[in-house]
Structure formats: structure tokens, C-alpha cells
Motif scaffolding. Structure first.
Motif, PDB file in Angstrom:
ATOM      1  N   SER A  30       0.831  -1.204   0.000  1.00 56.75           N
ATOM      2  CA  SER A  30       0.000   0.000   0.000  1.00 56.75           C
ATOM      3  C   SER A  30       0.857   1.242   0.000  1.00 56.75           C
ATOM      4  N   VAL A  31       0.297   2.334  -0.523  1.00 56.46           N
ATOM      5  CA  VAL A  31       0.973   3.625  -0.452  1.00 56.46           C
ATOM      6  C   VAL A  31      -0.081   4.711  -0.210  1.00 56.46           C
ATOM      7  N   THR A  32       0.301   5.711   0.553  1.00 53.21           N
ATOM      8  CA  THR A  32      -0.570   6.871   0.747  1.00 53.21           C
ATOM      9  C   THR A  32      -0.104   7.981  -0.185  1.00 53.21           C
ATOM     10  N   ILE A  33      -1.032   8.537  -0.915  1.00 52.14           N
ATOM     11  CA  ILE A  33      -0.698   9.567  -1.903  1.00 52.14           C
ATOM     12  C   ILE A  33      -1.443  10.857  -1.563  1.00 52.14           C
ATOM     13  N   LYS A  34      -0.707  11.942  -1.601  1.00 56.65           N
ATOM     14  CA  LYS A  34      -1.333  13.251  -1.335  1.00 56.65           C
ATOM     15  C   LYS A  34      -1.948  13.772  -2.633  1.00 56.65           C
ATOM     16  N   ALA A  35      -3.016  13.154  -3.017  1.00 49.90           N
ATOM     17  CA  ALA A  35      -3.744  13.559  -4.228  1.00 49.90           C
ATOM     18  C   ALA A  35      -5.154  13.026  -4.109  1.00 49.90           C
ATOM     19  N   ASP A  36      -6.043  13.672  -4.816  1.00 46.37           N
ATOM     20  CA  ASP A  36      -7.449  13.301  -4.782  1.00 46.37           C
ATOM     21  C   ASP A  36      -7.645  11.875  -5.323  1.00 46.37           C
ATOM     22  N   PRO A  37      -8.501  11.061  -4.666  1.00 46.46           N
ATOM     23  CA  PRO A  37      -8.716   9.681  -5.135  1.00 46.46           C
ATOM     24  C   PRO A  37      -9.129   9.600  -6.612  1.00 46.46           C
ATOM     25  N   THR A 114      -6.743  -1.274  -5.673  1.00 47.77           N
ATOM     26  CA  THR A 114      -7.855  -0.431  -5.223  1.00 47.77           C
ATOM     27  C   THR A 114      -7.341   0.945  -4.831  1.00 47.77           C
ATOM     28  N   VAL A 115      -8.199   1.940  -5.016  1.00 49.04           N
ATOM     29  CA  VAL A 115      -7.923   3.299  -4.547  1.00 49.04           C
ATOM     30  C   VAL A 115      -9.017   3.655  -3.542  1.00 49.04           C
ATOM     31  N   LYS A 116      -8.593   4.084  -2.365  1.00 50.06           N
ATOM     32  CA  LYS A 116      -9.569   4.499  -1.342  1.00 50.06           C
ATOM     33  C   LYS A 116      -9.226   5.903  -0.866  1.00 50.06           C
ATOM     34  N   ALA A 117     -10.240   6.630  -0.479  1.00 46.14           N
ATOM     35  CA  ALA A 117     -10.018   7.966   0.070  1.00 46.14           C
ATOM     36  C   ALA A 117      -9.391   7.859   1.456  1.00 46.14           C
ATOM     37  N   GLY A 118      -8.507   8.827   1.779  1.00 45.38           N
ATOM     38  CA  GLY A 118      -7.908   8.855   3.111  1.00 45.38           C
ATOM     39  C   GLY A 118      -6.485   8.343   3.126  1.00 45.38           C
ATOM     40  N   GLY A 120      -5.983  11.033   5.230  1.00 40.98           N
ATOM     41  CA  GLY A 120      -6.251  12.463   5.443  1.00 40.98           C
ATOM     42  C   GLY A 120      -7.148  13.015   4.357  1.00 40.98           C
ATOM     43  N   ALA A 121      -7.621  14.236   4.560  1.00 40.14           N
ATOM     44  CA  ALA A 121      -8.437  14.896   3.541  1.00 40.14           C
ATOM     45  C   ALA A 121      -7.586  15.114   2.295  1.00 40.14           C
ATOM     46  N   GLY A 122      -8.164  14.844   1.127  1.00 35.64           N
ATOM     47  CA  GLY A 122      -7.442  15.024  -0.132  1.00 35.64           C
ATOM     48  C   GLY A 122      -6.361  13.984  -0.378  1.00 35.64           C
ATOM     49  N   GLU A 123      -6.356  12.931   0.435  1.00 44.22           N
ATOM     50  CA  GLU A 123      -5.356  11.871   0.272  1.00 44.22           C
ATOM     51  C   GLU A 123      -6.005  10.592  -0.263  1.00 44.22           C
ATOM     52  N   SER A 124      -5.156   9.753  -0.833  1.00 45.39           N
ATOM     53  CA  SER A 124      -5.623   8.468  -1.348  1.00 45.39           C
ATOM     54  C   SER A 124      -4.725   7.356  -0.810  1.00 45.39           C
ATOM     55  N   THR A 125      -5.326   6.196  -0.619  1.00 42.34           N
ATOM     56  CA  THR A 125      -4.537   5.020  -0.288  1.00 42.34           C
ATOM     57  C   THR A 125      -4.716   4.000  -1.405  1.00 42.34           C
ATOM     58  N   VAL A 126      -3.606   3.633  -2.006  1.00 46.21           N
ATOM     59  CA  VAL A 126      -3.632   2.654  -3.086  1.00 46.21           C
ATOM     60  C   VAL A 126      -3.094   1.329  -2.551  1.00 46.21           C
ATOM     61  N   THR A 127      -3.847   0.257  -2.782  1.00 46.96           N
ATOM     62  CA  THR A 127      -3.418  -1.070  -2.343  1.00 46.96           C
ATOM     63  C   THR A 127      -3.358  -1.988  -3.552  1.00 46.96           C
ATOM     64  N   TRP A 128      -2.262  -2.700  -3.669  1.00 47.25           N
ATOM     65  CA  TRP A 128      -2.027  -3.604  -4.796  1.00 47.25           C
ATOM     66  C   TRP A 128      -1.821  -5.001  -4.207  1.00 47.25           C
ATOM     67  N   VAL A 129      -2.657  -5.928  -4.601  1.00 50.64           N
ATOM     68  CA  VAL A 129      -2.609  -7.272  -4.019  1.00 50.64           C
ATOM     69  C   VAL A 129      -2.512  -8.309  -5.134  1.00 50.64           C
ATOM     70  N   LEU A 166       3.893   5.849  -8.793  1.00 51.96           N
ATOM     71  CA  LEU A 166       2.497   6.318  -8.914  1.00 51.96           C
ATOM     72  C   LEU A 166       2.284   7.530  -7.985  1.00 51.96           C
ATOM     73  N   LYS A 167       2.858   7.417  -6.793  1.00 52.53           N
ATOM     74  CA  LYS A 167       2.792   8.518  -5.816  1.00 52.53           C
ATOM     75  C   LYS A 167       3.417   9.783  -6.397  1.00 52.53           C
ATOM     76  N   LYS A 168       4.618   9.613  -6.976  1.00 53.42           N
ATOM     77  CA  LYS A 168       5.324  10.773  -7.568  1.00 53.42           C
ATOM     78  C   LYS A 168       4.510  11.410  -8.670  1.00 53.42           C
ATOM     79  N   VAL A 169       4.008  10.563  -9.557  1.00 48.67           N
ATOM     80  CA  VAL A 169       3.267  11.070 -10.712  1.00 48.67           C
ATOM     81  C   VAL A 169       1.990  11.779 -10.255  1.00 48.67           C
TER      82      VAL A 169
END
Lengths: 173, 284
Positions: A30-37, A114-118, A120-129, A166-169
Motif C-alpha cells: 500500500s501507499v498513501t498519496i497526497k492527491a485526490d482519489p 484499489t484506490v480508497k479515500a484517506g 487524510g483529507a485530499g489523500e488516497s490510499t492505493v493497495t495492490w494485491v 504512482l505517488k510521484k506522478v
């Protein structure tokens, strides 16, 4: 990146579609990304443009056969991976795909992102399984490079490198 | 291995077993649970009262499917790589008989009278019927592609084989050996049968749901979404519930059999599988 480059340098190993072994392996990252889901999901769901976010992918060729969608990934280090799209669910922001054949030392690989909100506000969590088996499916001795560890290391390398970029982009860095 | 109390639907114990546990067989009469460890090449014997491993029985091959005779005297183990089924005396596990079956024997189940053993031969695309007295194959029944899990009605009249590659279930009449095929979801694995035999539940591993089949109508009447990659499935006859082990999500889903609704999701240890009949019924 080292792991990823190492696996890309490997010879093409044919995948045996005939049998899944008894002991599946799992990698979950998983990674947390500071971008809108919605922004992150737009990148992830774009099945025909993986080179936009995965650093190991040089180009992606999309094709349709018998109503099914496939992509051929050409890797920067050489070699290809041929993948089949299983489903894209915009409501759950979940993409499912599987590997038909390619350079990864795995068998019967299927996966979802999957991409989920959170959190934090305006953040996304991406999980790759991913779920897959090692290449060699019979009893030991297992030939080098066809064991569980090789399979897990290869998939881990793909996920770590992909999610980091993906986070960087998505964060526009 | 996670132990779940069916009254509270909580995990009440975690037990270390061998490497890559997959199959489960459990006996209230013996207070024993047997786990097949496919990579560990062994059977873990667990005291079901005290949640402790009391023996780790090494085997030559790789055990997958595992089932007990109704009288709990015999434990059958399918050996995936050696293409054999072992019959072990539960009073003395060193007493073993074997029979060679088809390629990659997977699911196994015993008839209610204990006289017949059914084996899904995954790579032979058939189900073998073995006479347990002689340990000889007496019939082979062609099914779909890649049969894996088996289920049996409690009266022993209907046998179900899940065909992983055909996305279907073969309904086999155990008297006439007539086969009917019903389409289910993607990459199905395992099957269980309701108490009265009227409903059959199938895990669709790549659809993340359960197909509920009405046996009389011979069709899917309901699809119940569960967790990711559902594998093992077992019917709780005491409470009329269906339990499903979800490999991707590390959970067990609980379905109310009266309305086919998901009622609870239980967090377990990692990568839940539970191949076989994993609900221990209360001793009478």
C-alpha cells in the motif's frame, strides 16, 4: 528498483496455464498519496497506459480479442508481460487483472488494485494485491529461480517500484 | 490455524501448524482436528478441546484434501503430487493403506455409510469412486475441467464436484452416476450442501462471491458477495449458516442460509483457506 531490474533481465519463463499448485503466495503493498482519489484512480484504471506511472514499463499496447481487453507491456529492461483485464469497478475504484504470460517468475498470477479515500483529507490510499504460484509446481528439488521466494521477490519489486512512482506522478513531483 | 467459536463468531485460538496448511477434517467424537500441510508435507493432529497440536505426522508427498469416515476410524488424505490417496487408522496413524487414483487428487469426501470414498482428480477431469473396504477404484465419472472441491448431500445421494476451469458444478447422482452441469461464477473452488440437500453453495474465487444453487430447479437462485478470493466453504447444520474462508481478505464470511444474506465477517489469521469440512459438530 534493483530487484525490478534484476527480474527484467531474466530470460522469458513460459507460464504453465495447465495447473495451479497447492500453495498460493500473496503480496500486498500500500501507499498513501497526497492527491485526490479521483485523480489517482484515473491513472490506475487507464489499463492501456501503464507506462504513465510504472517506471519499469516502456510502452503499453492495448488490444481487444473476443470482447476481452488485453495489454502488452514492453519493459524498459527488455522482455514483455501480457495481461488480461478482468474488471474495472468505478464505484469501488477497483481494477482486476491477470497475467497471461511474461517475464515474471510466477504462475497463475491474478491481482487487483484499489484506490480508497484517506487517511487524510485530499489523500488516497492505493493497495495492490497479488495471488500467484511459483513457476515450478512439483515436489522439491525446485530449480533455482522457480521457487516461492523468487516469485514473491519479483512481485514485491514490481509493486514497490510501481506504487512509489504512482505517488510521484499523482503528486505531480 | 484460527479456531472460531460459532456461538460468538469470534476467533478464540490461534494454533501453529505446519507450512502451508490447506485441508481440514474434524471429529467431535475423537476431539481431534486434522490439518494437511502441503508444503510442510505433514498432517498436524490437533486436540480440539485444548487447541493444541499433539502430533505432526510427516508424509512422503504433499497432502491437500483430507476427510474422515463417519465413524471417525479412518482419515483419508489425498496426496497431490504422488497421485495417491492414503487411508490412515485414526487410532494408530502409522497404519496406512494407499490407493493410486487419477492425476492430482484434490477434494475427497466419504459416503454416509463409510463404504465409498469420492476423489476429485483435478488433472484427470474425473471423480473416482473408491471402495473403502478393498481400497480399489470401482468407478470413474467424467466431470468438467479441473475438478477441485467436492460436496455431498447428507443422505449421500447427490455428489457435487466443482470444475475450476469450466466455471461449473457437476451434480452427480451417486446411484445412477448421471451427471448434470450447472454454470456458476469465475474460477470456483469449493462447495457445501444444506442440511436437507435442497441448496448448494459454491465459492467463486475470482468473482468474490457465492453461488447459491437450488437443487430442484438446477440453477443459481442467488449470488452472495463475500470477501476477496473465497475458498473453503462449510455448512453449519446446527445454526443454519454458511461459513466461507476468504484468502485475499484474511476473513471468514457468515451467511444466513434462510435468506442468503451476509450477516457477519470475522477477521482471522492470514490467508484463510479451509479446504474440506471445517465445522466440528457437537458430539451427541
Amino acid at each position: 528498483m534493483k530487484k525490478l531490474l534484476a527480474l527484467i533481465a531474466m530470460a522469458v519463463i513460459p507460464l504453465t496455464a495447465a495447473a495451479h499448485g497447492p500453495s498460493p503466495q500473496k503480496v500486498e503493498k500500500s501507499v498513501t498519496i497526497k492527491a485526490d482519489p479521483a485523480k489517482v484512480w484515473a491513472l490506475v484504471k487507464d489499463f492501456g497506459n501503464m507506462q504513465k506511472w510504472h517506471p519499469a514499463v516502456a510502452s503499453t499496447k492495448l488490444e481487444t480479442k473476443d470482447g476481452e481487453t488485453y495489454r502488452l507491456l514492453t519493459l524498459k529492461g527488455g522482455g514483455t508481460i501480457y495481461e488480461k483485464l478482468r474488471s474495472v469497478d468505478d464505484a469501488d475504484m477497483k481494477l482486476k487483472y491477470e497475467i497471461e504470460e511474461g517475464v515474471l517468475p510466477v504462475a497463475d498470477y491474478n491481482s487487483f488494485i484499489t484506490v480508497k479515500a484517506g487517511p487524510g483529507a485530499g489523500e488516497s490510499t492505493v493497495t495492490w494485491v497479488g495471488r500467484f504460484y511459483r513457476v515450478y509446481k512439483l515436489n522439491p528439488p525446485i530449480p533455482p529461480g522457480q521457487d516461492d521466494e523468487s516469485a514473491i521477490n519479483a512481485v514485491t519489486g514490481v509493486y514497490d517500484a510501481g506504487l512509489a512512482n504512482l505517488k510521484k506522478v499523482a503528486e505531480g513531483k | 490455524m484460527s479456531v472460531i467459536d460459532l456461538a460468538s463468531n469470534k476467533v478464540i485460538a490461534s494454533i501453529e501448524v505446519g507450512k502451508a496448511p490447506v485441508g481440514v477434517a474434524t471429529s467431535a467424537a475423537l476431539s481431534r482436528t486434522y490439518i494437511s500441510n502441503v508444503d510442510g508435507q505433514s498432517i498436524s493432529v490437533i486436540d480440539s478441546q485444548h487447541y493444541q497440536v499433539i502430533q505432526e505426522l510427516p508424509l512422503k508427498g504433499s497432502p491437500v484434501g483430507i476427510a474422515l469416515s463417519p465413524d471417525s476410524k479412518t482419515l483419508y488424505v489425498a496426496d497431490w503430487f504422488e497421485d495417491k490417496v492414503l487411508a490412515l487408522n485414526t487410532a494408530d496413524l502409522t497404519q496406512q493403506r494407499t490407493v493410486s487414483v487419477g492425476k492430482a487428487p484434490a477434494g475427497i469426501i466419504v459416503s454416509p455409510d463409510g463404504k465409498q470414498l469420492y476423489v476429485a482428480n483435478r488433472d484427470s477431469n474425473d471423480v473416482a469412486i473408491i471402495d473403502t473396504g478393498s481400497m480399489q477404484i470401482i468407478h470413474r465419472i467424467a466431470v468438467g475441467e479441473h475438478p477441485f472441491g467436492l460436496g455431498l448431500s447428507r443422505d449421500g445421494k447427490q455428489l457435487y464436484a466443482v470444475n475450476v476451469y469450466s466455471n461449473s458444478v457437476s451434480m452427480i447422482d451417486t446411484q445412477t452416476h448421471q451427471v448434470n452441469t450447472i454454470k456458476v461464477g469465475e474460477h470456483p473452488y469449493c462447495v457445501t450442501v444444506s442440511s436437507d440437500g435442497s441448496r448448494v453453495y459454491v465459492t467463486n474465487t475470482q468473482s468474490d462471491n457465492i453461488s447459491v444453487i437450488d437443487v430442484v430447479q438446477q440453477k443459481v437462485i442467488s449470488i452472495v458477495p463475500v470477501g476477496g478470493y473465497p475458498e473453503g466453504i462449510s455448512f453449519d447444520h446446527a445454526n443454519q449458516r454458511v461459513y466461507v474462508a476468504n484468502w485475499f481478505d484474511n476473513t471468514v464470511s457468515v451467511i444466513d442460509a434462510s435468506n442468503n444474506k451476509l450477516v457477519e465477517t470475522i477477521a482471522t489469521d492470514k490467508q484463510s483457506r479451509a479446504f474440506g469440512q471445517f465445522i466440528q459438530e457437537t458430539a451427541h
